[in-house]
Design an enzyme around this catalytic site. Sequence first.
Site, short mmCIF file in Angstrom:
data_model
loop_
_atom_site.label_atom_id
_atom_site.label_comp_id
_atom_site.label_asym_id
_atom_site.label_seq_id
_atom_site.Cartn_x
_atom_site.Cartn_y
_atom_site.Cartn_z
N SER A 7 15.17 -103.38 -20.84
CA SER A 7 14.37 -102.47 -21.65
C SER A 7 13.19 -101.89 -20.89
O SER A 7 12.47 -101.05 -21.42
CB SER A 7 13.86 -103.20 -22.91
OG SER A 7 13.19 -104.39 -22.55
N GLU A 28 19.91 -95.48 -24.55
CA GLU A 28 19.12 -94.85 -23.50
C GLU A 28 19.85 -95.08 -22.18
O GLU A 28 19.99 -96.22 -21.74
CB GLU A 28 17.72 -95.48 -23.48
CG GLU A 28 16.66 -94.65 -22.83
CD GLU A 28 15.27 -95.28 -22.97
OE1 GLU A 28 14.29 -94.55 -22.82
OE2 GLU A 28 15.17 -96.51 -23.22
#
Length: 295
Positions: free
Chosen positions: A118, A151
């Site tokens: 992340s 993403e």
Amino acid sequence: MKIVAVIGAGTMGNGIAHTFAQNGFTVKLIDVSEAALEKGMTTIFTNLDRMLAKGSITAEDKMKTITNIICYTDIEDGVVGADLVVEAATENLDLKLRIFRKLNELCSHNTIFATNTSSISITRIAAEVAHPERVIGMHFMNPVPLMPLVEVIRGNQTSDEVTKITMTLAQKLGKNPVEVNDAPGFVANRILMPMINEAIETLHTNVAGVTEIDTVMKLGMGHPMGPLQLADFIGLDVCLSIMNVIFEGFKNPKYAPSPLLVNMVNAKKLGVKSGEGFYDYSENKKAEKVAKQFL
């Protein structure tokens, strides 16, 4: 692409495995802990039962999903024949680098390596393998089976071909992929985590209480969940880890983690996973403020 290996059976790993398996891929779920694998598979069963009860899948869909997942405690056995390996281990740089060095030894040079990190640099991870052009970020959102965003993060050497394959793959999973470039926190957490950190600092400086801060952001800004409650669900240790990556990456004081966040992690008040964070999640208590003891 038919066979996907997922490393890590925790919250993100079992969600990623679930999502690929539900969409017809053979998934090899890998974790060194047998207990973690059992817990991960239990979570997948539970989530499938919820989807079945809501009518979003059929009983046949559930069984196909389960039979598409094979569990391994040995990474060497698990990655054999994989077209794609998705690393979803703990957000720890040293651990991720060790995993990718091992993958470099075990996998074909044609295997695509994705990391669900992340915040950690894709370029840094890719430096551990031959053919770094095949390393890419696939940052899924939690809960993975339900959240539409992926993403897709390009490292400095990630190839156009690998990026295109990954974007197409995410679409096959029913997700909406967004391509971004490598930078501390990428887009999602570069924006989200400083907001959460500022909410924590607002509490720390006694501007308002936990429920008041969350209420302002929910009712005033249209957020479905307040930032402090969201931090509890993410895990305060994860929030701190990401803030440290962003702070180290930019060397800017505005990204320094709040002292309250640091203190709560040190006290192992990590949110939902530990039973206490900014709210109390123990079974015999209603959600209540517990952060004040660290102020």
